[in-house]
Design an enzyme around this catalytic site. Structure first.
Site, PDB file in Angstrom:
ATOM      1  N   GLY A  14       0.566  -1.119   0.381  1.00 20.89           N
ATOM      2  CA  GLY A  14       0.192  -0.160   0.203  1.00 20.89           C
ATOM      3  C   GLY A  14       0.668   1.526  -0.370  1.00 20.89           C
ATOM      4  CB  SER A  16       0.776   3.903  -4.928  1.00 23.64           C
ATOM      5  OG  SER A  16      -0.623   3.567  -4.393  1.00 23.64           O
ATOM      6  CB  ILE A  19       0.119   6.558   5.722  1.00 18.70           C
ATOM      7  CG1 ILE A  19      -1.067   7.605   6.500  1.00 18.70           C
ATOM      8  CG2 ILE A  19       1.010   5.721   7.035  1.00 18.70           C
ATOM      9  CD1 ILE A  19      -1.542   6.372   7.683  1.00 18.70           C
ATOM     10  CG  ASP A  70      -4.992  -7.592  -5.226  1.00 21.16           C
ATOM     11  OD1 ASP A  70      -5.794  -7.286  -4.246  1.00 21.16           O
ATOM     12  OD2 ASP A  70      -6.329  -7.810  -6.376  1.00 21.16           O
ATOM     13  CE1 TYR A 162      -9.917   2.117   7.558  1.00 22.71           C
ATOM     14  CE2 TYR A 162      -9.937   3.170   9.094  1.00 22.71           C
ATOM     15  CZ  TYR A 162      -9.071   2.887   8.550  1.00 22.71           C
ATOM     16  OH  TYR A 162      -7.899   3.840   8.636  1.00 22.71           O
ATOM     17  CE  LYS A 166      -6.909  -0.084   8.716  1.00 21.88           C
ATOM     18  NZ  LYS A 166      -5.219  -0.588   7.875  1.00 21.88           N
TER      19      LYS A 166
END
Length: 257
Positions: A14, A16, A19, A70, A162, A166
């Protein structure tokens, strides 16, 4: 490059934008070779690609590899991790940051959105972590870090998809820390102390009502990630860290040891 992470290799999922991009750059500045992993090979609705981030690191004198990945696909994850190990000779550090955002109430949450949060935010962390572990073991130890959120404890806001995903990652990593202690691998979670207004957060409408004092610069996550990336099982492990408190926590542990 020189720095506290010189000679180490980091896989950042992640990476790109947001964070992940900030952490990838910070790790490179600390001396690590970095695999910039994400699906974003071309500019889309949100800015940032793995190639632009890797290019920035390489142009600054660091070492980076853009790796398509992915995190919901076992085959894609395995290929990305294998490509990283082949390019850099191994992997010492994982930053599991890939994620999708959904903050709607449960009553109006579509099943496909609920499932997407679990697929990316939880199963994606499981897949990249499982794939990286053998490589970190082969190096004699290292550090695994999963990026979570301070919203896990916000029960007054509802059990949104979400935050549920987490929270599950935090439980996964706390258990994994005990499993990997004999292998000299530190396992920690890292969350912002406040809100980082990433491109994804802003596009999803999450940042529109955040007061200025609750906003955290993404660089705080980068600094904290570098500190955690330098740990092994003899240091900080089995914790959920908050970015702006990580420096104090590490100093306190050093004084007690």
């Amino acid at each position: 490059m020189t720095g506290p992470l010189a000679g180490r290799v980091a896989f950042v999922a992640g990476a790109s934008r947001g964070i992940g991009r900030t952490v990838a750059v910070a790790l490179a500045e600390a001396g690590a070779a970095v695999a910039v992993a994400a699906r974003s090979e071309r500019e889309g609705r949100l800015p940032g690609t793995i190639h632009s981030v890797a290019g920035r690191i390489n142009e600054s004198g660091g070492r980076a590899l853009a790796v398509p990945c992915d995190v919901t696909s076992e085959e894609s994850v395995e290929a990305a991790v294998a490509a990283t190990a082949a390019e850099f000779g191994g992997i010492d550090i994982l930053i599991a940051n890939a994620g999708v955002l959904w903050l709607g109430p449960i009553e109006s949450t579509p099943l496909k959105r609920w499932q997407l949060c679990l697929d990316v935010n939880l199963t994606g962390v499981f897949l990249v972590t499982r794939a990286v572990i053998p490589h970190v073991k082969a190096r004699g130890g290292g550090s695994l870090v999963a990026v979570t959120t301070s919203g896990v404890g916000m029960t007054d806001r509802g059990a949104t998809a979400y935050w549920v995903s987490k929270a599950a990652v935090e439980r996964l990593y706390l258990g994994l820390a005990a499993e990997l202690r004999p292998d000299n691998i530190a396992v920690n979670c890292l969350a912002p102390s406040r809100v980082v207004l990433t491109e994804g957060w802003t596009a999803g409408g999450g940042g529109k009502e955040i007061p200025d004092e609750m906003v955290e610069p993404p660089e705080a996550m980068g600094r904290a990630a570098v500190l955690l990336a330098g740990q092994d099982a003899g240091g900080v492990t089995g914790t959920v860290q908050r970015s702006e408190a990580t420096h104090r926590e590490l100093r306190s542990r050093q004084l007690r040891s």
